[in-house]
Scaffold this motif. Structure first.
Motif, mmCIF file in Angstrom:
data_model
loop_
_atom_site.group_PDB
_atom_site.id
_atom_site.type_symbol
_atom_site.label_atom_id
_atom_site.label_comp_id
_atom_site.label_asym_id
_atom_site.label_seq_id
_atom_site.Cartn_x
_atom_site.Cartn_y
_atom_site.Cartn_z
ATOM 1 N N THR A 303 0.762 -1.063 -0.085
ATOM 2 C CA THR A 303 0.129 0.060 -0.128
ATOM 3 C C THR A 303 0.918 1.146 -0.026
ATOM 4 N N GLY A 338 -8.275 1.725 5.241
ATOM 5 C CA GLY A 338 -8.037 1.760 3.778
ATOM 6 C C GLY A 338 -7.210 3.365 3.758
ATOM 7 N N GLY A 374 -6.728 -2.130 -4.955
ATOM 8 C CA GLY A 374 -7.561 -1.034 -4.835
ATOM 9 C C GLY A 374 -7.854 -0.505 -6.095
ATOM 10 N N PRO A 393 -6.346 -0.355 -0.119
ATOM 11 C CA PRO A 393 -6.524 -1.308 1.426
ATOM 12 C C PRO A 393 -5.478 -1.215 2.082
#
Length: 396
Positions: A303, A338, A374, A393
């Protein structure tokens, strides 16, 4: 003592064990030599009775003819085997070559054909037993021995044929497995190089856009103070140096075989965004940041890396398409909620000068976001701004 078919196939089983490793000529020589010895022993064992009945010349002629047909049997197995069965009816001298023919048929032909040749061999030896019976052995036992011997020949040949087919199948499966493994390795290597090339596209595009922005400031603001000119020149020099280093790294990685761990670059994380934004400000960009991320250091690696690349590409596009315009960056999220990313920059009113580039930056960003689990989108807002937004996420 007569020549029974029972022991005569044993040398041929040994012959078959190295059948695949020898040439056709050597196999023929060994086969003929073995059969000549066995035929000679058979003729000698029948010589007394054959001489008494006047059949010794027939035995010798049949033995010579049978041995002469053996090399041809390696190419015409079934027809020659049937001819040898007919010769075995005429003389026991053809018994060793006839049993050899039954074995080779079973080794080289389907089981149905082998059984048919085996039954023909049993019938031929049954006729031989009636016409030239063996002393001290009843015809019934002769017939039983002939049946058992040919059954053993057919079974042995069928097993050998099945073993050969299995070995061929295993070799083919091993070859296919090696080829598939090589293809998987090549595909994985190509995939890794694609990822590396994508990373380098983002890094180099960002770096060179900073250099272009600083050089543009030097070009369009010749009246700037010496301090600002020196600062812009320092940014250009540092940017070009870093771009050359990164280009050297990517060329080295793409030339490598993908197995050197030292070739892997350290990947950015979410906490590195502050340095990226500061670098853009140093190059003269106006960047407004609204950072509402609760704990950047706790962001997952994937991420964080994806978020960094999205912001990096957004800043690069803003410098390309809206130079000098302010960029608004908003980050929001945390564990379990998120991560939301949004970049806004003004859209130029007139047709801008087309900047160099492949036009695949946003496509690569969309692929990155999808791989990270995502989404990513972009549009022109009603107030005339370009909006780049993504949702990634962030598990709790």
């Amino acid at each position: 003592m007569s020549a029974l078919p029972v022991p005569l196939y044993a040398p041929l089983v040994l012959f078959d064990e190295w059948d695949e490793d020898c040439g056709q000529g050597r196999r023929s020589v060994v086969l003929v030599a073995t059969m000549v010895v066995l035929v000679a022993l058979t003729v000698v064992s029948w010589s007394d009775r054959s001489a008494a009945s006047g059949l010794l010349p027939l035995d010798i002629a049949v033995g010579v003819l049978a041995c002469g047909l053996l090399p041809l049997m390696l190419r015409r197995t079934v027809p020659v085997a049937l001819v040898l069965v007919v010769l075995a009816v005429l003389s026991p001298a053809a018994t060793p070559p006839a049993t050899c023919g039954a074995l080779l048929v079973a080794q080289r032909r389907p089981l149905v054909v082998a059984i048919a040749v085996g039954l023909a061999g049993v019938a031929g030896h049954a006729v031989q037993g009636l016409w030239r019976p063996t002393a001290g052995l009843a015809f019934v036992w002769w017939l039983v021995l002939a049946v058992v011997a040919h059954a053993a020949l057919v079974a042995s040949g069928a097993l050998t044929r099945a073993r050969r087919a299995l070995l061929v199948s295993l070799r083919e499966r091993a070859r296919r497995a090696e080829a598939e493994q090589a293809q998987r390795v090549a595909a994985a290597r190509s995939h890794e190089r694609t990822l590396i090339a994508r990373e380098m596209h983002d890094v180099l595009a960002h770096r060179l856009s900073l250099v272009a922005a600083s050089a543009g400031a030097l070009e369009y603001r010749p009246d700037a103070s010496p301090e600002k000119i020196a600062r812009a020149a320092g940014v250009v020099r540092a940017g070009v140096h870093q771009a050359l280093e990164e280009l050297r790294e990517v060329i080295g990685v793409l030339r490598a075989d993908g197995t050197d761990p030292a070739a892997d670059r350290p990947q950015p994380v979410l906490a590195d965004l502050s340095a990226l934004l500061a670098e853009s400000r140093d190059a003269g960009a106006v960047v407004h940041v609204d950072d509402r991320v609760t704990d950047p250091a706790a962001a997952p690696v994937t991420t964080g890396r994806t978020a960094y690349r999205i912001v990096q590409e957004g800043l690069t596009n803003a410098r390309k398409h809206a130079p000098g315009g302010p960029v608004h960056v908003r980050l929001e999220g945390g564990p379990g909620d998120g991560l939301l990313i949004e970049l806004r920059n003004p859209v130029p009113g007139g047709p801008p000068e087309a900047p160099p580039g492949s036009g695949t930056g946003l496509v690569g960003l969309a692929e990155r976001a999808q791989l990270a689990g995502g989404t990513l989108g972009h549009e022109i807002t009603p107030d005339g701004r370009f909006r780049l937004h993504a949702a990634l996420p962030w598990p709790p």
